[in-house]
Design an enzyme around this catalytic site. Sequence first.
Site, PDB file in Angstrom:
ATOM      1  N   ARG A  69       0.841  -1.193   0.000  1.00  0.00           N
ATOM      2  CA  ARG A  69       0.000   0.000   0.000  1.00  0.00           C
ATOM      3  C   ARG A  69       0.882   1.251   0.000  1.00  0.00           C
ATOM      4  O   ARG A  69       1.962   1.271   0.575  1.00  0.00           O
ATOM      5  CB  ARG A  69      -0.911   0.021   1.238  1.00  0.00           C
ATOM      6  CG  ARG A  69      -2.124  -0.899   1.125  1.00  0.00           C
ATOM      7  CD  ARG A  69      -2.976  -0.813   2.365  1.00  0.00           C
ATOM      8  NE  ARG A  69      -2.270  -1.313   3.528  1.00  0.00           N
ATOM      9  CZ  ARG A  69      -1.681  -0.565   4.448  1.00  0.00           C
ATOM     10  NH1 ARG A  69      -1.732   0.752   4.373  1.00  0.00           N
ATOM     11  NH2 ARG A  69      -1.058  -1.124   5.458  1.00  0.00           N
ATOM     12  N   HIS A 226      -9.774  -2.567  12.118  1.00  0.00           N
ATOM     13  CA  HIS A 226      -8.720  -3.416  11.540  1.00  0.00           C
ATOM     14  C   HIS A 226      -8.429  -4.541  12.529  1.00  0.00           C
ATOM     15  O   HIS A 226      -7.393  -4.544  13.201  1.00  0.00           O
ATOM     16  CB  HIS A 226      -7.469  -2.556  11.297  1.00  0.00           C
ATOM     17  CG  HIS A 226      -6.415  -3.195  10.446  1.00  0.00           C
ATOM     18  ND1 HIS A 226      -5.103  -2.782  10.480  1.00  0.00           N
ATOM     19  CD2 HIS A 226      -6.466  -4.194   9.531  1.00  0.00           C
ATOM     20  CE1 HIS A 226      -4.390  -3.506   9.626  1.00  0.00           C
ATOM     21  NE2 HIS A 226      -5.196  -4.364   9.042  1.00  0.00           N
ATOM     22  N   CYS A 250       1.516  -7.680  11.645  1.00  0.00           N
ATOM     23  CA  CYS A 250       1.881  -7.860  13.053  1.00  0.00           C
ATOM     24  C   CYS A 250       1.158  -9.037  13.697  1.00  0.00           C
ATOM     25  O   CYS A 250       1.076  -9.115  14.929  1.00  0.00           O
ATOM     26  CB  CYS A 250       1.614  -6.585  13.841  1.00  0.00           C
ATOM     27  SG  CYS A 250       2.766  -5.267  13.428  1.00  0.00           S
ATOM     28  N   GLY A 251       0.602  -9.935  12.894  1.00  0.00           N
ATOM     29  CA  GLY A 251       0.161 -11.202  13.465  1.00  0.00           C
ATOM     30  C   GLY A 251      -1.330 -11.470  13.558  1.00  0.00           C
ATOM     31  O   GLY A 251      -1.727 -12.405  14.260  1.00  0.00           O
ATOM     32  N   ASN A 254      -2.117 -14.866  11.764  1.00  0.00           N
ATOM     33  CA  ASN A 254      -1.550 -15.952  12.557  1.00  0.00           C
ATOM     34  C   ASN A 254      -2.360 -16.232  13.816  1.00  0.00           C
ATOM     35  O   ASN A 254      -2.632 -17.380  14.146  1.00  0.00           O
ATOM     36  CB  ASN A 254      -0.098 -15.640  12.926  1.00  0.00           C
ATOM     37  CG  ASN A 254       0.845 -15.995  11.783  1.00  0.00           C
ATOM     38  OD1 ASN A 254       1.317 -17.111  11.688  1.00  0.00           O
ATOM     39  ND2 ASN A 254       1.068 -15.053  10.887  1.00  0.00           N
ATOM     40  N   ASP A 277      -8.779  -9.877   9.440  1.00  0.00           N
ATOM     41  CA  ASP A 277      -8.283  -8.536   9.099  1.00  0.00           C
ATOM     42  C   ASP A 277      -9.255  -7.417   9.460  1.00  0.00           C
ATOM     43  O   ASP A 277      -8.826  -6.354   9.869  1.00  0.00           O
ATOM     44  CB  ASP A 277      -7.965  -8.471   7.599  1.00  0.00           C
ATOM     45  CG  ASP A 277      -7.040  -7.305   7.225  1.00  0.00           C
ATOM     46  OD1 ASP A 277      -6.017  -7.113   7.909  1.00  0.00           O
ATOM     47  OD2 ASP A 277      -7.350  -6.588   6.265  1.00  0.00           O
ATOM     48  N   GLY A 500       1.383 -20.249  18.050  1.00  0.00           N
ATOM     49  CA  GLY A 500       0.456 -21.088  18.830  1.00  0.00           C
ATOM     50  C   GLY A 500       0.564 -20.834  20.328  1.00  0.00           C
ATOM     51  O   GLY A 500      -0.441 -20.904  21.065  1.00  0.00           O
TER      52      GLY A 500
HETATM   53  P1  GTP Z   1      -2.004  -7.789   7.464  1.00  0.00           P
HETATM   54  O1  GTP Z   1      -2.582  -8.830   6.570  1.00  0.00           O
HETATM   55  O2  GTP Z   1      -0.959  -6.962   6.791  1.00  0.00           O
HETATM   56  O3  GTP Z   1      -3.031  -6.921   8.120  1.00  0.00           O
HETATM   57  O4  GTP Z   1      -1.148  -8.537   8.593  1.00  0.00           O
HETATM   58  P2  GTP Z   1      -1.472  -9.495   9.829  1.00  0.00           P
HETATM   59  O5  GTP Z   1      -1.656  -8.678  11.055  1.00  0.00           O
HETATM   60  O6  GTP Z   1      -2.548 -10.457   9.495  1.00  0.00           O
HETATM   61  O7  GTP Z   1      -0.068 -10.236  10.023  1.00  0.00           O
HETATM   62  P3  GTP Z   1       0.347 -11.774   9.875  1.00  0.00           P
HETATM   63  O8  GTP Z   1      -0.434 -12.682  10.779  1.00  0.00           O
HETATM   64  O9  GTP Z   1       0.298 -12.117   8.434  1.00  0.00           O
HETATM   65  O10 GTP Z   1       1.850 -11.753  10.383  1.00  0.00           O
HETATM   66  C1  GTP Z   1       2.843 -11.026   9.749  1.00  0.00           C
HETATM   67  C2  GTP Z   1       4.225 -11.411  10.193  1.00  0.00           C
HETATM   68  O11 GTP Z   1       4.311 -11.482  11.618  1.00  0.00           O
HETATM   69  C3  GTP Z   1       4.652 -12.761   9.667  1.00  0.00           C
HETATM   70  O12 GTP Z   1       5.960 -12.638   9.182  1.00  0.00           O
HETATM   71  C4  GTP Z   1       4.601 -13.657  10.862  1.00  0.00           C
HETATM   72  O13 GTP Z   1       5.514 -14.682  10.762  1.00  0.00           O
HETATM   73  C5  GTP Z   1       4.891 -12.705  12.032  1.00  0.00           C
HETATM   74  N1  GTP Z   1       4.222 -13.148  13.287  1.00  0.00           N
HETATM   75  C6  GTP Z   1       2.914 -13.446  13.446  1.00  0.00           C
HETATM   76  N2  GTP Z   1       2.627 -13.841  14.713  1.00  0.00           N
HETATM   77  C7  GTP Z   1       3.797 -13.760  15.393  1.00  0.00           C
HETATM   78  C8  GTP Z   1       4.176 -14.025  16.751  1.00  0.00           C
HETATM   79  O14 GTP Z   1       3.362 -14.404  17.600  1.00  0.00           O
HETATM   80  N3  GTP Z   1       5.484 -13.820  17.077  1.00  0.00           N
HETATM   81  C9  GTP Z   1       6.412 -13.390  16.161  1.00  0.00           C
HETATM   82  N4  GTP Z   1       7.663 -13.215  16.558  1.00  0.00           N
HETATM   83  N5  GTP Z   1       6.100 -13.142  14.867  1.00  0.00           N
HETATM   84  C10 GTP Z   1       4.817 -13.324  14.480  1.00  0.00           C
HETATM   85  C1  SPV Z   2      -2.642  -4.633   5.389  1.00  0.00           C
HETATM   86  O1  SPV Z   2      -1.674  -4.027   4.881  1.00  0.00           O
HETATM   87  O2  SPV Z   2      -3.067  -4.367   6.544  1.00  0.00           O
HETATM   88  C2  SPV Z   2      -3.288  -5.725   4.638  1.00  0.00           C
HETATM   89  C3  SPV Z   2      -2.918  -5.914   3.236  1.00  0.00           C
HETATM   90  O3  SPV Z   2      -4.133  -6.413   5.180  1.00  0.00           O
HETATM   91  S1  SPV Z   2      -3.682  -4.785   2.150  1.00  0.00           S
HETATM   92  O4  SPV Z   2      -4.928  -5.389   1.684  1.00  0.00           O
HETATM   93  O5  SPV Z   2      -2.775  -4.561   1.033  1.00  0.00           O
HETATM   94  O6  SPV Z   2      -3.991  -3.551   2.846  1.00  0.00           O
HETATM   95 MN    MN Z   3      -4.574  -5.662   7.268  1.00  0.00          MN
END
Ligand code: GTP
Ligand code: SPV
Ligand code: MN
Length: 597
Positions: A69, A226, A250-251, A254, A277, A500
Amino acid sequence: MTDNAKLKKWVADMAELCSPDKVVWLDGSEEERKRLEAEGVAAGELTPLDQKKFPGCYYHRTDPRDVARTEHLTFICTQDQEDAGPTNLWMSPAEGYQRASDILEGSMTGRTMYVIPFSMGPVGSAFSKIGVQLTDSIYVCLNMRIMTRIGKPVLDVLRYDGEFTKCLHGKAELDPERRLILHFPEDNTIWSVGSGYGGNALLGKKCLSLRIASWQARQEGWLAEHMLILGIEDPKGRVEYVTAAFPSACGKTNLAMLIPPDGLKAKGYKVWTVGDDIAWLRVGADGRLWAVNPEAGFFGVAPGTNSKSNPTALATVHKNTIFTNVLLGDDKTVWWEDGEGAPPASGTDWQGKPWKPGMKDEAGKPVLGAHPNSRFTAPFHQCPSASPKADDPKGVPISAIIFGGRRARLAPLVYQTFDWDHGVYAGATVASERTAAQYGKQGEVRRDPMAMLPFCGYNMGEYFSHWIQMGKRIPNPPKVFHVNWFRRDENNKFLWPGYGENLRVLEWILARTRGEGKASQTPIGWVPTPDALDLTGLNLPAGTMDKLLAVDPAEWKAELEDHEKFFAKFQGNVSPSLTRQGTLLAERLEAVATANR
Ligand code: GTP
Ligand code: SPV
Ligand code: MN
């Protein structure tokens, strides 16, 4: 396709502006999907993967200058600049339409304009919002098909007089110098030009479901956030739901797909994914806060996804998935850094260049196969932990709201706020290190209130007040917590194993919502006592828990000063309730300092 006169006129007007060779309305059928895929492959927009290993999966690479973005090109276009506030970029509607028109004019010559009617939320639900996206990208059509509910059923609900968000998207030249992501909340309109990437181009996602929806939510008395939504089923079969707002990458995905760690397996927990999300939150008839996921799929970060970190995501993306900007193997498989198994012997990286495992650049650094913000787009119902409640128009009742960010220092693993207003303060002061999900200096700490800094469609000072007001409207509000999975030790290593293992923290959070769970009071909130979390099977080095839970009043005093600096940006437009929370925090920090003197 439709007898909605307003819709027909708008499509005709936009077609006149963009001059496509033809206009095609999408009905959402399977047959149509096959046709679009074939067209996408013929046009070079899509590469089919090995259909034995990845049935129904395709690969897409965006322009290397178009992989995240672009917040510096994203504008809120309102009559009054005040309405956009100090954290958004603003442009007048007249200038916005003019500048984008100059780029869009004639830009679809030689291309097809697709018309995508879509619903955010279950089709026909009173809480759902309808949008219609026009686009010259087949990739966008196929992504919208996965991420939203599209086609004829949506037009049937829209009928001849229904309201919809007008979403115009044109790739134009994909030139960052000629790229604009514009929101006109007063016109219920979004114009995006010059980008084919994720949140810039899939207009149902951040543009509609957060920026436009947050504007509408304020007027209509609800919240567009969000946030992930997940259900935790305890050993007795009772399911409780929480939402969590973390900044991009930021997770959220996950946590939403968490699998109980070995040590806790014996307890018999199960996690149900409702959303990863975006959450739309409303006050229910029972006086609780209820959450709906307006999306129908996942647009998740690929790197770091493996069978250890997120087996649920891995199981979700093995079919009918579009992979964007990951490594494409010559054997038509996909791979990414910290992924599953060995990389292919050779392939093409996210920049379209030949790639081999172990490649180094001139500086001796590994050449990444996948961009750090490369993504998968997968249908929601393919997720093994998909909650049966995910399509329920009522949504799910929320017991806890969790805020969090990436903080190498300062913020403890978890704390509970004292009440709603204090929770809003904790949310409003979230800060996080910048990730690859947005352009800008990586790792830099910035304030990202409620993880909404890039997504709030109006003045954030007003947004904070709206949160405070919402508290008064919820007779039985969720408890509010703050977490930090990313605290680091002296050697810059993460102190907490995360993924986890985060269930151990959720278990404490849910206990606290029931008035159970051991905690000690600190100036910033309730922090677990070192023995409060169940750490069975987790062999943390001695002293780690103390480091994770430490609250340093001196560091927090400096932090508080930064909060004040941030709030000062809003020039008096910060709710007195929030200012009061800052004063209370200062007093609590002072009391501890005095006691320690
Ligand atoms: P958007 O889709 O951009 O909104 O992101 P999101 O908040 O869904 O993030 P996502 O779960 O995809 O995690 C992004 C990154 O954070 C990845 O590289 C993961 O490996 C890392 N990550 C997620 N959970 C953890 C955690 O509990 N600890 C650590 N150290 N890293 C994590
Ligand atoms: C984010 O950046 O928070 C996402 C991916 O979830 S995007 O749809 O590109 O905004
Ligand atoms: Mn997002």
